[in-house]
Design a protein around this motif. Structure first.
Motif, PDB file in Angstrom:
ATOM      1  N   VAL A 161       0.857  -1.176   0.000  1.00  0.00           N
ATOM      2  CA  VAL A 161       0.000   0.000   0.000  1.00  0.00           C
ATOM      3  C   VAL A 161       0.899   1.233   0.000  1.00  0.00           C
ATOM      4  O   VAL A 161       1.838   1.334   0.786  1.00  0.00           O
ATOM      5  N   GLU A 299      -6.643   7.094   4.264  1.00  0.00           N
ATOM      6  CA  GLU A 299      -6.981   6.150   3.197  1.00  0.00           C
ATOM      7  C   GLU A 299      -5.994   4.986   3.148  1.00  0.00           C
ATOM      8  O   GLU A 299      -6.380   3.825   2.982  1.00  0.00           O
ATOM      9  N   LYS A 303      -6.678   0.884   3.828  1.00  0.00           N
ATOM     10  CA  LYS A 303      -6.246  -0.145   2.874  1.00  0.00           C
ATOM     11  C   LYS A 303      -5.310  -1.153   3.534  1.00  0.00           C
ATOM     12  O   LYS A 303      -5.409  -2.366   3.296  1.00  0.00           O
ATOM     13  N   SER A 306      -7.398  -3.445   5.815  1.00  0.00           N
ATOM     14  CA  SER A 306      -8.333  -4.301   5.063  1.00  0.00           C
ATOM     15  C   SER A 306      -7.589  -5.422   4.340  1.00  0.00           C
ATOM     16  O   SER A 306      -8.066  -6.570   4.322  1.00  0.00           O
ATOM     17  N   LYS A 323      -2.279  -1.470  -3.651  1.00  0.00           N
ATOM     18  CA  LYS A 323      -3.207  -0.351  -3.630  1.00  0.00           C
ATOM     19  C   LYS A 323      -2.405   0.960  -3.631  1.00  0.00           C
ATOM     20  O   LYS A 323      -1.614   1.208  -2.731  1.00  0.00           O
TER      21      LYS A 323
END
Length: 340
Positions: A161, A299, A303, A306, A323
């Protein structure tokens, strides 16, 4: 060395995993396990580098509900902010966080990974220093849930990420050029970490497209908080006559830059434009306010958790996810071209 599992140890000793657990947790007599068998199990476990889970809940359920968050420096504003978000998000899912800092030191990172692996944390979120590829690969091979962030490792099949450092830096430099700044210096770390390289490359592309010379000052990572950083930035300004803007690759370098500007008796906007990669409250309240690239901390944190939870939820096969979250350029007074 790959850590032996309790299942493998039990299989090799031809006993149950419960027997292994009882012996290694001092309950052999209580469970009427013979002294001879207990000694054999302890000896074999030691010879094979087996370290039991130190947390009772983990011994019962196979999960500790603990995640290791390993960052470069937990005291850094960016990493501290990410940690705050992740802690809350993990707590809502029933997990606790252990924080630690590598200080960008590979050996320290390796020691930390082995320490928390032996304590059977359920998963790892790591900002890896250079050279940690094999250690991360071993976590994946052991099916330990893992997500890396902030810096990408080429060639490693791992969940990641981050943000587009190159594009963000390119657009930020273009913003300065569009405002009329021409002689723009980029102050960065002397680092081969992916995010720092991409920020430099983005700056250079925008400058080259505009037909402007690149002026780059690289600061030794180990000396990034030393007093001589201010001196280096002073020298940069004095040696480059006509310099009209400074672009800092990190917020802590920008803090040293502000000190250097003040020491030279210069003023932002009037004498120099300024832009910083990685926003902070300081830049929002400073007068004049300072233009900065705001990293999408909330954000990215969402991510990170998750994706890690997907890995924690018993995926049969580790399926890496990537991501990329867009950043936002916060345009303020310091990047507005002086008038007159």
């Amino acid at each position: 060395m790959k850590k032996m599992s309790i299942k493998q140890l039990a299989s090799d000793m031809n006993v149950s995993t419960a027997t292994i657990s009882y012996v290694l947790n001092g309950k052999a007599k209580e469970k009427r396990i013979s002294d001879q068998l207990a000694k054999k199990i302890k000896k074999y476990a030691k010879e094979n580098n087996y370290n039991p889970n130190l947390l009772a809940s983990g011994l019962r359920s196979g999960k500790t509900k603990i995640i290791c968050l390993m960052v470069e420096d937990i005291a850094d504003i960016f990493f501290a902010s990410v940690a705050g978000y992740i802690e809350q998000l993990a707590y809502e899912k029933g997990y606790k966080i252990i924080y630690c800092s590598t200080k960008n030191n590979k050996l320290k990172a390796q020691e930390l990974i082995n320490t928390f692996r032996n304590r059977n944390v359920d998963g790892f979120i790591i900002t890896p220093p250079i050279g940690l590829d094999d250690d991360l690969r071993s976590l994946i091979e052991e099916k330990l849930p893992l997500v890396i962030f902030d810096r990408f490792i080429e060639g490693l099949d791992v969940s990641y990420v981050g943000m587009d450092n190159f594009d963000s830096s390119y657009k930020a430099t273009k913003h300065l050029l569009d405002e009329g700044f021409k002689k723009i210096a980029f102050v960065t770390l002397d680092s081969v970490q992916s995010q720092m390289v991409e920020r430099l490359n983005g700056y250079e592309k925008a400058m080259n497209e505009a037909g402007q010379n690149c002026i780059v000052e690289k600061i030794d990572y180990e000396l990034r908080h030393e007093r001589n950083v201010v001196d280096k930035i002073e020298d940069l300004i004095l040696k480059n006559v006509g310099l009209d803007a400074l672009y800092f690759a990190t917020n802590y370098l920008a803090t040293s830059g502000l000190e250097a500007i003040n020491k030279l008796g210069l003023e932002l906007v009037k004498d120099l434009g300024m832009l910083v990669f990685d926003d902070s409250d300081l830049f929002r309240v400073h007068r004049p306010t300072i233009t900065a690239i705001s990293q999408p901390i909330s954000e990215m944190s969402v991510k990170l958790i998750s994706i890690l939870l997907k890995h924690l939820d018993g995926e049969k096969e580790y399926k890496p996810e990537t991501k990329i979250v867009p950043a936002k350029l916060m345009i303020r007074e310091s990047s507005k071209r002086k008038k007159g």
